[in-house]
Motif scaffolding. Structure first.
Motif, PDB file in Angstrom:
ATOM      1  N   ASN A   1      -0.001  -1.135  -5.736  1.00  0.00           N
ATOM      2  CA  ASN A   1       1.410  -0.892  -6.032  1.00  0.00           C
ATOM      3  C   ASN A   1       1.611   0.446  -6.753  1.00  0.00           C
ATOM      4  O   ASN A   1       0.664   1.013  -7.289  1.00  0.00           O
ATOM      5  CB  ASN A   1       1.981  -2.018  -6.908  1.00  0.00           C
ATOM      6  N   LEU A   2       2.852   0.892  -6.763  1.00  0.00           N
ATOM      7  CA  LEU A   2       3.227   2.078  -7.532  1.00  0.00           C
ATOM      8  C   LEU A   2       4.292   1.687  -8.538  1.00  0.00           C
ATOM      9  O   LEU A   2       5.214   0.941  -8.206  1.00  0.00           O
ATOM     10  CB  LEU A   2       3.817   3.145  -6.605  1.00  0.00           C
ATOM     11  N   ASP A   3       4.174   2.182  -9.752  1.00  0.00           N
ATOM     12  CA  ASP A   3       5.203   1.949 -10.767  1.00  0.00           C
ATOM     13  C   ASP A   3       5.865   3.285 -11.084  1.00  0.00           C
ATOM     14  O   ASP A   3       5.196   4.230 -11.492  1.00  0.00           O
ATOM     15  CB  ASP A   3       4.595   1.362 -12.047  1.00  0.00           C
ATOM     16  N   LEU A   4       7.180   3.319 -10.885  1.00  0.00           N
ATOM     17  CA  LEU A   4       7.949   4.529 -11.178  1.00  0.00           C
ATOM     18  C   LEU A   4       8.785   4.226 -12.419  1.00  0.00           C
ATOM     19  O   LEU A   4       9.482   3.211 -12.475  1.00  0.00           O
ATOM     20  CB  LEU A   4       8.850   4.853  -9.978  1.00  0.00           C
ATOM     21  N   THR A   5       8.692   5.078 -13.428  1.00  0.00           N
ATOM     22  CA  THR A   5       9.449   4.870 -14.668  1.00  0.00           C
ATOM     23  C   THR A   5      10.427   6.017 -14.878  1.00  0.00           C
ATOM     24  O   THR A   5      10.035   7.184 -14.856  1.00  0.00           O
ATOM     25  CB  THR A   5       8.495   4.771 -15.879  1.00  0.00           C
ATOM     26  N   LEU A   6      11.694   5.674 -15.046  1.00  0.00           N
ATOM     27  CA  LEU A   6      12.721   6.668 -15.378  1.00  0.00           C
ATOM     28  C   LEU A   6      13.183   6.403 -16.804  1.00  0.00           C
ATOM     29  O   LEU A   6      13.488   5.264 -17.153  1.00  0.00           O
ATOM     30  CB  LEU A   6      13.933   6.538 -14.445  1.00  0.00           C
TER      31      LEU A   6
ATOM     32  N   ASP B   1       0.842  -1.185   0.000  1.00  0.00           N
ATOM     33  CA  ASP B   1       0.000   0.000   0.000  1.00  0.00           C
ATOM     34  C   ASP B   1       0.882   1.241   0.000  1.00  0.00           C
ATOM     35  O   ASP B   1       1.455   1.613   1.012  1.00  0.00           O
ATOM     36  CB  ASP B   1      -0.913  -0.012   1.239  1.00  0.00           C
ATOM     37  N   ALA B   2       0.990   1.863  -1.158  1.00  0.00           N
ATOM     38  CA  ALA B   2       1.897   3.013  -1.303  1.00  0.00           C
ATOM     39  C   ALA B   2       1.529   4.154  -0.370  1.00  0.00           C
ATOM     40  O   ALA B   2       2.380   4.908   0.075  1.00  0.00           O
ATOM     41  CB  ALA B   2       1.894   3.494  -2.748  1.00  0.00           C
ATOM     42  N   SER B   3       0.222   4.255  -0.067  1.00  0.00           N
ATOM     43  CA  SER B   3      -0.181   5.364   0.804  1.00  0.00           C
ATOM     44  C   SER B   3       0.352   5.169   2.219  1.00  0.00           C
ATOM     45  O   SER B   3       0.557   6.112   2.948  1.00  0.00           O
ATOM     46  CB  SER B   3      -1.706   5.461   0.846  1.00  0.00           C
TER      47      SER B   3
ATOM     48  N   ALA C   1      -0.111   4.614 -10.339  1.00  0.00           N
ATOM     49  CA  ALA C   1      -0.654   3.684  -9.347  1.00  0.00           C
ATOM     50  C   ALA C   1      -1.163   2.456 -10.093  1.00  0.00           C
ATOM     51  O   ALA C   1      -1.836   2.569 -11.118  1.00  0.00           O
ATOM     52  CB  ALA C   1      -1.778   4.353  -8.585  1.00  0.00           C
ATOM     53  N   ALA C   2      -0.779   1.272  -9.585  1.00  0.00           N
ATOM     54  CA  ALA C   2      -1.247   0.011 -10.179  1.00  0.00           C
ATOM     55  C   ALA C   2      -1.848  -0.818  -9.040  1.00  0.00           C
ATOM     56  O   ALA C   2      -1.152  -1.606  -8.410  1.00  0.00           O
ATOM     57  CB  ALA C   2      -0.094  -0.716 -10.850  1.00  0.00           C
ATOM     58  N   GLY C   3      -3.112  -0.557  -8.743  1.00  0.00           N
ATOM     59  CA  GLY C   3      -3.741  -1.235  -7.597  1.00  0.00           C
ATOM     60  C   GLY C   3      -3.092  -0.746  -6.319  1.00  0.00           C
ATOM     61  O   GLY C   3      -3.012   0.452  -6.065  1.00  0.00           O
TER      62      GLY C   3
END
Length: 300
Positions: free
Chosen positions: A89-94, A47-49, A85-87
């Motif tokens: 999860n969090l996806d960070l793209t560089l 839970d990213a929050s 946000a993916a459900g």
């Protein structure tokens, strides 16, 4: 597979690396430019929050964003960054400029006869320019090693992977256990406070490796690593031992005596620069700015 990050659209071509936080892909920009890109996809589970984005990732994005404004030729460029946000999860793209090999791969292809002096000078000059730029901007990299130094097909050197980098203030308490063991400065091994001079120790290890074509200090535990270091540079005096180190001074760690000719086959300028990088007392270690003015580079 087509994808986009912020204002950049690209097509993923191949997976080129996997790390503890995510995956790196080779990609091609779609549209007019068709640049080759490196896309680093980082997955933050849970839970990213509640847990938030790991500090190591925030640091990398923040530092690369800061560096981007200066557009330094020896720092890998961050072209774009996005978070999704993916459900839970969090996806960070560089999205970064793509360089096809690191210094480790480059060195593995060098013939037994070794690198030319000009090539060694060129690599070190660019590495030190990158470090001088970081240190001027109060950034410690903390993980300078061949795998984090990229070498382009045109011979450009770019410092990469800012996951362990840290903006510092004087004598800040920093995390031990950073920097791959073989390139780790004695003060880090001794759990003492450290400054930008940790990167200069690593640069000295790389200078030696460019001549030797193998790492200079190959220890497999922290104590063994200290042994390997003191075999070459000599055991320091007890009064020079960091007062804040939990590791006590003992003569069992090595034999006394300072060694000015660290590598017997090197000329006086090479040995002097190496000795100034591999100095036990961090405050006596040469800075990147001073190293750039060293006689070793004068003829370059």
């Amino acid at each position: 597979m087509d994808a986009s990050s912020g204002s950049l659209s690209y097509e993923l071509l191949a997976k080129v690396g996997e790390g503890s936080y995510g995956t790196v892909y080779k990609a091609r920009e779609t549209g007019d430019e068709q640049r080759t890109l490196a896309v680093k996809k980082l997955h933050i589970r849970g839970d990213a929050s509640e847990s938030g984005i790991p500090a190591v990732m925030i640091r990398e994005v923040a530092l690369l964003s800061k560096m981007r404004h200066f557009n330094h030729p020896n720092i890998v460029k961050l072209l774009d960054a996005s978070v999704e946000a993916a459900g839970r999860n969090l996806d960070l793209t560089l999205v970064l400029e793509y360089i096809d090999q690191d210094l480790s791969t480059f060195l593995s292809k060098v013939p037994k006869s070794g690198l030319s002096h000009d090539c060694i000078k060129n690599v070190m000059l660019q590495l030190l320019r990158g470090l001088d730029f970081l240190h001027t901007n109060m950034v410690l990299h903390r993980d300078i090693k061949p795998e984090n130094i990229l070498v382009s097909s045109r011979g450009e050197i770019k410092i990469a992977d800012f996951g362990l980098a840290r903006i510092y203030t004087f004598n800040i308490a920093l995390t031990p256990g950073v920097v791959t063991l073989w390139y780790r400065a004695p003060e880090v091994l001794l759990n003492s406070v450290y400054m930008s001079s940790v990167d200069m120790w690593s640069a000295g290890c790389i200078l030696a490796e460019l001549f030797l074509l193998r790492p200079l200090f190959q220890g497999y535990t922290e104590v063994q690593q200290l042994h390997k270091i003191f075999e070459v540079i000599g055991l320091p005096d007890e009064e020079d031992w960091p007062k804040d180190s939990p590791i006590p001074y003992t003569i069992n760690l090595g034999s006394k005596g300072t060694c000015t000719n660290l590598l017997p086959n090197l000329g006086p300028d090479e040995n002097d620069l190496l000795a100034q990088c591999l100095t036990f007392i961090p405050s006596s270690r040469i800075s990147a700015a001073k190293a750039l003015a060293h006689p070793f580079f004068k003829k370059h």
